[in-house]
Enzyme design. Structure first.
Site, PDB file in Angstrom:
ATOM      1  N   GLY A   1      29.645  53.845  65.027  1.00 31.41           N
ATOM      2  CA  GLY A   1      29.400  52.538  64.405  1.00 31.41           C
ATOM      3  C   GLY A   1      29.649  51.428  65.397  1.00 31.41           C
ATOM      4  O   GLY A   1      29.742  51.669  66.598  1.00 31.41           O
ATOM      5  N   ASN A   2      29.703  50.200  64.913  1.00 31.10           N
ATOM      6  CA  ASN A   2      30.042  49.070  65.784  1.00 31.10           C
ATOM      7  C   ASN A   2      30.855  48.048  65.005  1.00 31.10           C
ATOM      8  O   ASN A   2      31.099  48.223  63.810  1.00 31.10           O
ATOM      9  CB  ASN A   2      28.768  48.474  66.403  1.00 31.10           C
TER      10      ASN A   2
END
Ligand code: CTP
Length: 400
Positions: free
Chosen positions: A212-213
């Site tokens: 993810g980020n």
């Protein structure tokens, strides 16, 4: 668009260097359907000619109390002018003119019109940064607000003095946008459908883990909020985010992965007028997703990755009449990289935000943006809240 259709705007120009932008302002007002008349102070004529302004406004431009015919002088009726207007807009409003307005001085036609005006009055101050910051000017602006005038903010950036700071007159498109909002408080996007992608995407490695980020979704949700306020129907396609939003004209579609985002966008994209890709979509996903949780005793040497769908590039390829706006998050060669994304993804505009500013970017509430138009015209804005950034972005989109 015709968002000022038939509105009578009396533009008062006082003598500051920003007056050179007033022909563009007149043209922008006329393009929105406004009827424009111009009154200038005598010193404004040192910066811009009445002929230019009368040509663009298609109305005579007045600057003195009497028409200059020595044999048969006639009175330029400031009372009638003040009563004709739906709005008196003074742009630029110089330090001198603001001060005269505070004190009721009346030594030129513009000041006489101001004192006689029955309409709402908008002021777009313009001066050098130290003059703007001086307590006498700040007090004058406060007094003028207290008199009921609408004092517009100033822009920040390069000033005619060579200094940089706060004091520039707002750009013509921003002034027009303030008037549009005034006359159509919630309706600039009435009848329009706006699609917004927001938040991060999560690409599963196994049932427990993902790539993810740090995106929070704040920028995309702020854009949705502004679009809803302006009367649009909004389809918000959001990755995992803790942001909350609720509105009768909102359709919120929650997705997790880039592929799900691409699928949701495909479903709605054809029917929208404006699409804005604010999501931080993962560029890569694991090639395969493990069915069961990967156990550490088995070791995990590598996760093989494969590219995700570029959702925005897909929208660019299948674009019909939509206005398509992207975001670019860059850490180096920012402007150049953003401009190349604008072309590569077939966009009408791109919002550049840089991670080089500590108060701009993912999790914070503020952002520092530059809007780049398809014709490469760029507009940079100072650090401001994401909600204010969303307003600036729609101001730019509405000029398209
Ligand atoms: N975008 C998208 N789908 C992707 C990747 C990006 O829709 N798979 C959109 C983003 O929402 C943004 C724009 O494309 O509006 C640019 O995203 P950015 O991450 O800045 O650039 P990339 O195209 O991913 O290129 P790079 O990461 O190499 O800079």
């Amino acid at each position: 668009m015709n968002l000022l259709g038939g509105k009578k705007i009396l533009l008062g120009i006082s003598g500051g260097i920003a007056a050179y932008k007033t022909p563009i302002l007149v043209r922008a007002l006329v393009q929105q359907g406004a009827v424009v008349k111009v009154v200038m102070t005598p010193s404004a004529m040192d910066f811009v000619t009445p002929l230019t302004l009368s040509t663009l406004s298609k109305n005579p431009v007045l600057s003195s109390f009497t028409a200059e015919d020595h044999d048969n002088p006639t009175w330029n009726d400031h009372v009638a002018l003040g009563q004709w207007a739906d709005v008196l807009l003074i742009a630029p409003a110089t330090s001198n003119t603001l001060s005269s307005m505070v004190h009721g001085s009346c030594n030129n036609l513009l000041l006489a019109v101001y004192l006689s005006a029955k309409s709402p009055v908008f002021l777009a101050p313009a001066m050098d940064l130290d003059m703007y910051a001086h307590p006498s000017n700040q007090n004058n602006l406060e007094t003028l607000k207290a008199y009921g005038n609408h004092v517009l903010p100033v822009g920040e950036g390069f000033l005619a003095s060579g200094l940089e700071g706060k004091g520039r007159m707002l750009e013509p498109d921003q002034i027009v946008s303030h008037l549009v909002s005034f006359f159509n408080p919630e309706l600039e996007l009435k009848g329009k459908k706006v699609l917004i992608t927001a938040g991060p995407t999560y690409e599963a490695i196994d049932p427990v883990r993902y790539i993810g980020n740090h995106a929070s979704g704040k920028m995309g949700y702020a854009l949705a909020e502004v679009a809803l306020k302006k009367g649009a129907e909004v389809i918000l396609i959001s990755g995992p985010s803790s942001q909350k939003i609720n509105h009768p004209s909102l359709e919120l579609i929650r997705i997790t992965s880039a592929d799900e985002m691409a699928e949701a966008v495909k479903k709605y994209y054809d029917g929208v007028d404006i699409a804005i890709a604010a999501a931080a979509v993962a560029d890569f996903k694991p090639k395969t997703i493990a069915f069961h949780k990967l156990k550490k005793q088995n070791g995990l040497e590598k996760v093989e990755l494969t590219p995700t769908t570029d959702v925005l590039a897909d929208m660019g390829r299948s674009k019909k009449n939509q206005l398509l706006i992207g975001f670019a998050l860059e850490t180096e060669n920012e402007l150049e990289n953003a401009k190349s994304k604008l072309v590569k993804k077939n966009l009408d505009g791109i919002v550049l935000n840089s991670l080089n500013d500590s108060k701009a970017g993912f999790t914070v509430n503020t952002n520092k943006i530059t809007f780049i138009h398809k014709d490469q015209k760029t507009r940079s804005f100072p650090l401001q809240s994401k909600l204010e950034c969303a307003h600036r972005i729609f101001e730019q989109i509405l000029t398209l």
